[in-house]
Scaffold this motif. Structure first.
Motif, PDB file in Angstrom:
ATOM      1  N   VAL A   1       0.850  -1.185   0.000  1.00 37.96           N
ATOM      2  CA  VAL A   1       0.000   0.000   0.000  1.00 37.96           C
ATOM      3  C   VAL A   1       0.891   1.241   0.000  1.00 37.96           C
ATOM      4  O   VAL A   1       1.813   1.349   0.815  1.00 37.96           O
ATOM      5  N   ILE A   2       0.618   2.170  -0.918  1.00 38.48           N
ATOM      6  CA  ILE A   2       1.371   3.419  -1.011  1.00 38.48           C
ATOM      7  C   ILE A   2       0.439   4.554  -0.622  1.00 38.48           C
ATOM      8  O   ILE A   2      -0.543   4.837  -1.325  1.00 38.48           O
TER       9      ILE A   2
ATOM     10  N   ARG B   1       4.343   6.908   2.143  1.00 37.77           N
ATOM     11  CA  ARG B   1       4.527   5.823   3.113  1.00 37.77           C
ATOM     12  C   ARG B   1       4.080   4.529   2.476  1.00 37.77           C
ATOM     13  O   ARG B   1       2.998   4.443   1.885  1.00 37.77           O
ATOM     14  N   ALA B   2       4.920   3.512   2.586  1.00 40.36           N
ATOM     15  CA  ALA B   2       4.596   2.195   2.038  1.00 40.36           C
ATOM     16  C   ALA B   2       4.410   1.216   3.185  1.00 40.36           C
ATOM     17  O   ALA B   2       5.186   1.215   4.154  1.00 40.36           O
ATOM     18  N   THR B   3       3.385   0.377   3.069  1.00 37.57           N
ATOM     19  CA  THR B   3       3.160  -0.667   4.070  1.00 37.57           C
ATOM     20  C   THR B   3       2.854  -1.980   3.365  1.00 37.57           C
ATOM     21  O   THR B   3       2.270  -2.005   2.277  1.00 37.57           O
TER      22      THR B   3
ATOM     23  N   VAL C   1       7.372  -0.414   5.206  1.00 35.58           N
ATOM     24  CA  VAL C   1       8.443  -0.959   4.369  1.00 35.58           C
ATOM     25  C   VAL C   1       8.993   0.167   3.497  1.00 35.58           C
ATOM     26  O   VAL C   1       8.430   1.257   3.420  1.00 35.58           O
ATOM     27  N   GLU C   2      10.110  -0.114   2.821  1.00 35.39           N
ATOM     28  CA  GLU C   2      10.656   0.842   1.857  1.00 35.39           C
ATOM     29  C   GLU C   2       9.740   0.921   0.636  1.00 35.39           C
ATOM     30  O   GLU C   2       9.041  -0.034   0.303  1.00 35.39           O
TER      31      GLU C   2
END
Length: 246
Positions: A199-200, A222-224, A230-231
């Motif tokens: 998810v971005i 933000r990435a998840t 995560v990166e």
């Protein structure tokens, strides 16, 4: 997502051409020779490319209305690069004239189309004239930002960003799925159905800028994955519209 029609695409092309022309009108000799936002390219390189793609896309249409196709650039990718290098060092006035002539030629070609004309085949990506219009919209809008005169991705419209989400889904690695979650807007999933999901989260224009390989300007993305931070994932190369010979 916003639906782009030939009618509103033509309006967007005219608007984007106006932005490019407005920027070009302000550039001095020093400005043209200065570095752009693209590594290794001056603003002169970007302007030469804008003139080149304008003329190239106009030619696609001029042939299409006669029921013919022609390669995008004479000499393919190498011919494109050669032409850019030859024109990059031109004066500011030469660049203004070249960009104005190319955009005028392209807009006249698109403006003369009837409904059937937008669906005529062109060689670009094996598509139709409408695809060529979308490509010119991308080139004008993104490279206006690449000129580095203060007009960043934060100026990109919602329809343009949503178009990039669709077009740049080709940059999602095989077996991956990105769920793009712009602030305050519905999520958009791109990539492989059932693939590894990331998810971005972020502003609409920042997500579009990241997908386009440009620097987000309004905040952090933000990435998840599986609810853990995560990166930002790696992206595949930009989907090339001109074949590169080996």
């Amino acid at each position: 997502m916003t639906s782009i029609t030939p009618e509103n695409l033509l309006a967007e092309l005219r608007r984007a051409a106006g932005v490019v022309s407005g920027i070009t009108a302000t550039l001095t000799e020093q400005d043209v020779a200065a570095a752009s936002e693209l590594p290794g390219w001056t603003r002169g390189h970007v302007l030469a490319h804008l003139a080149g793609i304008g003329n190239a896309m106009a030619r696609q249409l001029e042939y299409a209305v006669r029921g013919e196709t022609v390669e995008l650039y004479d000499g393919g990718f190498e011919g494109r690069n050669r032409a850019i290098e030859l024109a990059a060092g031109h004066s500011a006035e030469q660049h203004r004239a070249a960009v104005a002539a190319a955009l005028d030629r392209a807009l006249k070609a698109f403006g003369a189309l009837d409904a059937a004309g937008w669906q005529k085949p062109i060689s670009y990506r094996g598509g139709v004239v409408f695809d060529g219009g979308l490509a010119l919209w991308r080139e004008l809008t993104i490279h206006a930002t690449d000129l580095g005169t203060g007009r960043g991705p934060e100026t990109w419209s919602r329809p343009f960003c949503e178009h990039l989400f669709d077009f740049l889904s080709a940059r999602v690695p095989e077996g991956a799925r990105f769920v793009l979650q712009p602030l305050g807007l519905p999520p958009v999933a791109i990539g492989a159905a059932g693939g590894r999901s990331t998810v971005i989260n972020g502003m609409l224009t920042d997500i579009a800028a990241w997908l386009a390989g440009r620097t987000p300007t309004l905040g952090s993305l933000r990435a998840t994955a599986a609810a853990d931070g995560v990166e930002l994932p790696a992206l595949l190369p930009w989907p090339a519209g001109v074949p590169v010979s080996n």
